[in-house]
Motif scaffolding. Structure first.
Motif, PDB file in Angstrom:
ATOM      1  N   LYS A   1      -1.602   8.609  -0.507  1.00  0.00           N
ATOM      2  CA  LYS A   1      -1.584   8.416   0.942  1.00  0.00           C
ATOM      3  C   LYS A   1      -1.746   6.944   1.298  1.00  0.00           C
ATOM      4  CE  LYS A   1      -3.383  12.861   2.572  1.00  0.00           C
ATOM      5  NZ  LYS A   1      -4.429  13.502   3.392  1.00  0.00           N
ATOM      6  N   ALA A   2      -2.649   6.264   0.604  1.00  0.00           N
ATOM      7  CA  ALA A   2      -2.859   4.845   0.883  1.00  0.00           C
ATOM      8  C   ALA A   2      -1.607   4.038   0.584  1.00  0.00           C
ATOM      9  CB  ALA A   2      -4.048   4.321   0.068  1.00  0.00           C
ATOM     10  N   ALA A   3      -0.930   4.387  -0.514  1.00  0.00           N
ATOM     11  CA  ALA A   3       0.290   3.665  -0.874  1.00  0.00           C
ATOM     12  C   ALA A   3       1.374   3.883   0.164  1.00  0.00           C
ATOM     13  CB  ALA A   3       0.770   4.103  -2.255  1.00  0.00           C
ATOM     14  N   VAL A   4       1.498   5.111   0.650  1.00  0.00           N
ATOM     15  CA  VAL A   4       2.517   5.396   1.663  1.00  0.00           C
ATOM     16  C   VAL A   4       2.199   4.664   2.963  1.00  0.00           C
ATOM     17  CG1 VAL A   4       3.527   7.214   3.096  1.00  0.00           C
ATOM     18  CG2 VAL A   4       3.190   7.585   0.653  1.00  0.00           C
ATOM     19  N   LEU A   5       0.923   4.608   3.335  1.00  0.00           N
ATOM     20  CA  LEU A   5       0.549   3.846   4.531  1.00  0.00           C
ATOM     21  C   LEU A   5       0.973   2.388   4.381  1.00  0.00           C
ATOM     22  CD1 LEU A   5      -0.883   3.513   7.252  1.00  0.00           C
ATOM     23  CD2 LEU A   5      -3.023   3.161   5.989  1.00  0.00           C
ATOM     24  N   LEU A   6       0.725   1.833   3.215  1.00  0.00           N
ATOM     25  CA  LEU A   6       1.112   0.446   2.974  1.00  0.00           C
ATOM     26  C   LEU A   6       2.629   0.285   3.099  1.00  0.00           C
ATOM     27  CD1 LEU A   6      -0.341  -2.206   2.160  1.00  0.00           C
ATOM     28  CD2 LEU A   6       0.295  -1.703  -0.199  1.00  0.00           C
ATOM     29  N   ALA A   7       3.357   1.263   2.576  1.00  0.00           N
ATOM     30  CA  ALA A   7       4.822   1.201   2.661  1.00  0.00           C
ATOM     31  C   ALA A   7       5.298   1.315   4.106  1.00  0.00           C
ATOM     32  CB  ALA A   7       5.430   2.309   1.809  1.00  0.00           C
ATOM     33  N   GLU A   8       4.718   2.260   4.832  1.00  0.00           N
ATOM     34  CA  GLU A   8       5.139   2.436   6.227  1.00  0.00           C
ATOM     35  C   GLU A   8       4.845   1.202   7.058  1.00  0.00           C
ATOM     36  OE1 GLU A   8       3.227   5.963   7.560  1.00  0.00           O
ATOM     37  OE2 GLU A   8       4.684   7.301   6.611  1.00  0.00           O
ATOM     38  N   ALA A   9       3.735   0.539   6.779  1.00  0.00           N
ATOM     39  CA  ALA A   9       3.393  -0.678   7.515  1.00  0.00           C
ATOM     40  C   ALA A   9       4.442  -1.758   7.305  1.00  0.00           C
ATOM     41  CB  ALA A   9       2.017  -1.186   7.091  1.00  0.00           C
ATOM     42  N   ALA A  10       5.062  -1.747   6.126  1.00  0.00           N
ATOM     43  CA  ALA A  10       6.099  -2.741   5.851  1.00  0.00           C
ATOM     44  C   ALA A  10       7.396  -2.428   6.573  1.00  0.00           C
ATOM     45  CB  ALA A  10       6.356  -2.814   4.347  1.00  0.00           C
ATOM     46  N   LEU A  11       7.531  -1.204   7.106  1.00  0.00           N
ATOM     47  CA  LEU A  11       8.794  -0.780   7.702  1.00  0.00           C
ATOM     48  C   LEU A  11       8.822  -0.830   9.217  1.00  0.00           C
ATOM     49  CD1 LEU A  11       9.503   2.313   5.428  1.00  0.00           C
ATOM     50  CD2 LEU A  11      10.708   0.132   5.410  1.00  0.00           C
ATOM     51  N   VAL A  12       7.671  -0.977   9.859  1.00  0.00           N
ATOM     52  CA  VAL A  12       7.647  -0.939  11.320  1.00  0.00           C
ATOM     53  C   VAL A  12       8.347  -2.145  11.922  1.00  0.00           C
ATOM     54  CG1 VAL A  12       6.144  -0.996  13.345  1.00  0.00           C
ATOM     55  CG2 VAL A  12       5.596   0.495  11.429  1.00  0.00           C
ATOM     56  N   LEU A  13       8.114  -3.315  11.355  1.00  0.00           N
ATOM     57  CA  LEU A  13       8.662  -4.552  11.917  1.00  0.00           C
ATOM     58  C   LEU A  13       9.938  -4.959  11.200  1.00  0.00           C
ATOM     59  CD1 LEU A  13       5.370  -6.589  12.352  1.00  0.00           C
ATOM     60  CD2 LEU A  13       6.545  -5.182  14.043  1.00  0.00           C
ATOM     61  N   GLU A  14      10.836  -5.604  11.932  1.00  0.00           N
ATOM     62  CA  GLU A  14      12.090  -6.085  11.376  1.00  0.00           C
ATOM     63  C   GLU A  14      12.022  -7.588  11.159  1.00  0.00           C
ATOM     64  OE1 GLU A  14      15.150  -5.099  14.063  1.00  0.00           O
ATOM     65  OE2 GLU A  14      14.840  -2.929  13.935  1.00  0.00           O
TER      66      GLU A  14
END
Length: 963
Positions: free
Chosen positions: A450-463
């Motif tokens: 879950k922590a890894a996915v959160l980190l990944a999602e955080a990288a995807l919000v901004l362009e």
């Protein structure tokens, strides 16, 4: 009414004067400000009465002192519109609001009462409407309580007051004389002067306070003024005679806001509706309540009445009442829960003092989702913030997802700084989680996963946006996860069931927090595809082009193995950016078609918008300008339904580029300025570059503005890529304007062109601009290099990929210019002829003029004067009609070539020679011993004979005949 307007003759005359200006075509925005009770509403009500007598259409709206106000509440009141449907068009919605103010021959008066409590979406719409007033016969008059401002008013008020139509009208307390008059009228009898003086001292002339005091003296013969310490005491005094049931109902209802329904209020006091009706009637008769706009609804007569009642409730009473209110709304309106979600969020938030955090978070998130669907992005940000305020007991990973929700909403609202701050905070949560670091080194246990996915999602919000620091952070965040995420077919599910990352990268939808995650040895393939895509985009913007072809192909192949349109859209965006240069032109239309299809299948206008932009780029490349308006219409539809300032910016620059290509220069500049303002508000670095480029290209045809000739600031010199664009962007207008000396150090400071790092989407632009500067500076080796680099792209047109912002004509136009600079007239003539035909076929008249002028000058320089004269005379009228002054001047010089110097008198030839040397009329008069007036006459006669308009044309004509 007369009582309420005592002492306001001057202010009323002021407003009537402004209304008269408005109905005669000078629109007005007036903010009437003053403390609570000073008489603002009474003043504007009288204005409305006077205006209605003159046939003016009156619209009235009143803001509510509650954070759960429905989005665009002011406009629903004023115009009677319903709540916009899911997926509504935000820009079109604002245009509908503006259109709703029209239609009255005698003008329109829109009154906005208590604007300081208005929701931010309503205020953003008002700002949009005010900016569009122009010559409309409309007056907007708003009342504002001094020293009071909701979050929306604090954000929007400065922008409103900066508008040219805006003005303010402060209201202060009445004079002692007028105060005494007001007090006596309300008391219904004469009062001693001393009593009136004491009343003025206590109230500072506030009419509401005075009226309350006067009413307390009605029917009494006692002249002793029992003045309360505050208005709350006055209100409490009015409450005292009321029945117990009425007092209980009013106090309880105060937690519902200024306006409430009787059904909900009855639940608060645990009585039936019928049992409460008598209490409501009693309160209305006492002037504490008035009937509401909807059946079964009432409202407090004044916000201060409600505030006084609310102040009398203990914390325990408030918590209990908010819990009852939330439960009542859920039970009474089961079919309208979403419409009431903001109210439920507000009540559960206030009830959370008693530990009800979970429903507070749940309803705040649900209300935020509703706000997003209605394109009320600022409201969504506030509501996610409310959820976060009650998220202390939540799992840190879940708080991280809430931060990402708010980040995505902030990005849609145009607040990139706040969006990035929330993403960074979410990343910190992921890294700080107890098991996160072992997650990035060992197997994926559920918690660690879950922590890894959160980190990944955080990288995807901004362009990526073209800012090196910003883009590097995104690249590093993607690399951090991709470096440890396995994709080797290890055991475990390849897609997390409850994790939806749909369109986080490709559209502004939000990730849903993880629930019921199971162990996995790999990140979901869809997530990995998004990370590869985002890493590719960041690499392209950073200039790290090695490997982007492979990574973009890998992302697209991974996306193709799934069935998620959002993942496919993210991969397509990365692929388009990686191959946005002209070398991949055959792939551009196919990518555009796939992106449009993905958007249509997902019913996501944000995804479709990118496909439309790419299709427009492909049309630009081929010079198919006639097809672009139809695509712009589709792009506008997508932009409006996507909402947010960034989508609007894309539409504006696309429209500006087409106007510039059609030589509709004023329209192009107007559209570009609108886009520039939007980008500046966003803080998006692409906005400045796109704006300067458009100005430079328009200036190339019309003459450059003074600001375009300024050297780039020192702030760009730390980044080589920024310096490339800044230096070329400044040097091009300089050489166009004859300032080669100023341009040369900028150009040479970039080093050899062979070593320039050029983004693929700007390759053609850099080649032609760099070549034009080198030609003007006489650096033939560089001109030859640019010519060779440009040759493979014959048949294309000069544009930029990924949303073209300006147009520089056919490639052959610049090949012809470079050939002429290299002393190859045959090749130059052939290329320029092809360019003229291509520009004419495309509907780009400015570039037809430019090509024909270059051909005419080339013919004249190589002895074919007859053909040069014919061509110049044919092109001159179009250059003049288009306002292309620099090119018209050059054509006039060619057209006047057949006029012999003997056509001038000896004295005129002397004067012409002195003009060529740069002498002023006064200096010419001194040199030839003439009067200043005679010298001026000689110059004018020369201009008339030669058909010229400027002295510089005389100089060029004389120089051409003395070579």
């Amino acid at each position: 009414m007369a009582t309420e307007l005592i002492g306001r003759d001057g202010e009323l005359a002021d407003l009537l004067g402004r209304l008269d200006d408005a109905v005669h075509g000078e629109p007005q925005l007036v903010i009437c400000s003053g403390e609570a009770g000073v008489g603002k509403t009474s003043l504007v009500a009288e204005l409305a009465v006077r205006a209605r007598r003159d046939g003016v259409r009156i619209l009235w709206a009143r803001a509510l002192e509650l954070p759960d106000t429905p989005p665009f509440w002011l406009w629903h009141q004023a115009l009677g519109t319903g709540t916009p449907a899911s997926g509504a068009d935000r820009v079109a919605l604002f245009e509908d609001f503006a259109a709703g103010l029209d239609g009255a021959a005698a003008g329109v008066l829109l009154v906005v009462d208590d604007i300081h409590w208005a929701d931010e979406p309503s205020l953003q719409a008002l700002l949009y409407v005010v900016r569009a007033l122009r010559e409309r016969r409309i007056m907007v008059c708003a009342t504002e309580c001094s020293g009071t401002a909701g979050a929306g008013w604090a954000a929007v008020k400065p922008d409103l007051l900066r508008e040219p139509v805006a003005g303010s009208l402060p209201l202060r307390g009445l004079s002692p004389t007028d105060s005494a008059h007001c007090l006596r009228i309300e008391a219904g009898r004469d009062l001693p002067d001393q009593l009136a003086g004491e009343a003025f001292d206590m109230t500072a002339g506030n009419p509401f306070y005075l009226r309350e005091l006067g009413r307390s003296l009605r029917g009494s013969t006692d002249d002793a003024l029992r003045l309360p310490a505050s208005l709350r005491d006055v209100v409490r005094g009015r409450m005292t005679p009321r029945s117990t049931s009425a007092r209980e109902l009013l106090r309880a209802a105060s937690i519902l806001g200024e306006r409430f329904t009787i059904a909900v209020a009855a639940r608060l006091v645990e009585r039936s509706i019928s049992d409460c009706l008598a209490a409501v009637d009693e309160a209305i008769e006492a002037g504490l309540l008035v009937s509401g706009e909807e059946p079964g609804a009432v409202r407090f007569t004044h916000a201060l009445v409600r505030a006084t009642l609310l102040d009398g409730l203990s914390l325990q009473q408030r918590v209990v009442l908010h819990q009852r209110a939330a439960s009542a709304i859920e039970e009474l309106y089961p079919d309208a829960v979403e419409r009431n979600s903001a109210a439920l969020a507000w009540h559960w938030s206030n009830a959370a003092v008693g530990g009800a955090n979970v429903p507070a978070v749940r309803w705040a998130c649900r209300a935020a989702e509703v706000a997003l669907r209605e394109l009320a992005f600022e409201e969504a940000v506030r509501l996610y913030g409310l959820a976060l305020a009650h998220a202390a007991d939540l799992d840190p990973i879940d708080r991280g997802h809430l931060l990402l929700h708010r980040a995505a909403a902030s990005a849609r609202a145009g607040d990139l700084t706040s969006a990035k701050s929330d993403c960074v905070a979410a990343q910190s949560i992921a890294r700080a989680d107890d098991d996160c670091r072992s997650t990035l080194r060992a197997d994926f246990a559920p918690r660690r996963w879950k922590a890894a996915v959160l980190l990944a999602e955080a990288a995807l919000v901004l362009e990526p946006i073209g800012d090196r620091s910003w883009d590097r952070d995104i690249a590093e965040a993607c690399a951090e996860v991709l470096s440890v995420a396995r994709s080797d077919g290890a055991p475990g599910p390849r897609r997390l069931r409850a994790t939806r990352l749909d369109a986080v990268a490709a559209s502004p939808r939000l990730p849903t927090p993880i629930a019921d995650a199971r162990p996995a040895d790999v990140l979901p393939e869809s997530l990995r595809a998004r990370l590869l895509a985002r890493a590719t985009e960041a690499a392209v913007y950073l200039g790290n082009l090695a490997g982007v072809d492979e990574s973009s192909r890998a992302a697209l192949e991974s996306a193709d193995r799934g069935d998620d349109p959002g993942v496919l859209a993210a991969a397509l965006r990365a692929r388009q950016l990686a191959c946005s240069g002209p070398d991949h032109r055959d792939e551009h239309r196919a990518l555009a078609a796939r992106m449009i299809d993905a958007g249509e299948r997902a019913r996501d206008p944000a995804v479709e918008m990118w496909g439309r932009l790419w299709r427009i780029d492909a049309l630009w490349e081929q010079g198919d300008l006639s097809e672009i308006p139809g695509e712009l219409s589709c792009l506008g539809w997508c932009s409006d339904r996507t909402g947010g300032p960034m989508s609007r910016w894309h539409l504006l620059i696309a429209q500006a580029a087409l106007a510039q290509a059609h030589a509709e220069f004023d329209d192009a500049l107007d559209l570009a300025e609108q886009a520039h303002i939007l980008a500046a508000e966003l803080g998006h670095p692409a906005g400045e570059g796109a704006h300067r480029a458009l100005l430079a290209v328009v200036g190339h045809h019309r003459g450059h503005r003074r600001e375009a000739l300024a050297a780039p600031s020192a702030s760009v010199r730390g980044e080589v890529r920024n310096l490339l664009f800044a230096a070329l962007g400044a040097a091009f207008p300089m050489v166009d304007s004859g300032l080669a000396t100023e341009a040369e150090p900028l150009y040479r400071g970039l080093g050899p062109p062979r070593k320039w790092s050029i983004p693929p989407y700007f390759r053609l632009n850099v080649l032609v601009v760099g070549g034009a500067i080198a030609a003007a500076l006489g650096i033939t080796d560089d001109v030859e290099y640019f010519r060779e680099q440009l040759r493979p792209y014959r048949g294309l047109h000069i544009t930029g990929g990924g949303g073209n912002a300006h147009y520089l004509g056919p490639v052959e136009l610049w090949l012809g210019k470079f050939a002429a600079a290299l002393g190859d007239p045959d090749a130059a003539s052939a290329e320029l002829g092809i360019a003229a035909q291509a520009a004419r076929a495309s509907g780009a008249p400015g570039f037809v003029v430019e090509a024909e002028c270059e051909i005419a000058e080339l013919l004249l320089a190589h002895g074919d004067a007859a053909s040069a004269l014919t061509l110049a005379r044919r092109a001159l009228p179009q250059a003049t009609s288009l306002g292309m002054d620099p090119w018209a001047d050059r054509l006039r010089v060619v057209a006047a070539h057949e006029i012999s110097r003997t056509a001038l008198t000896p004295r005129e030839r002397e004067v012409a020679d002195l003009v060529t040397r740069g002498l002023t009329n006064h200096e010419i008069a001194s040199a030839l011993v003439l009067s200043d007036r005679t010298a001026q006459n000689h110059v004018q006669h020369i201009l008339t004979k030669l058909g010229f308009a400027t002295r510089s044309q005389i100089a060029a004509w004389v120089s051409a005949r003395t070579q």
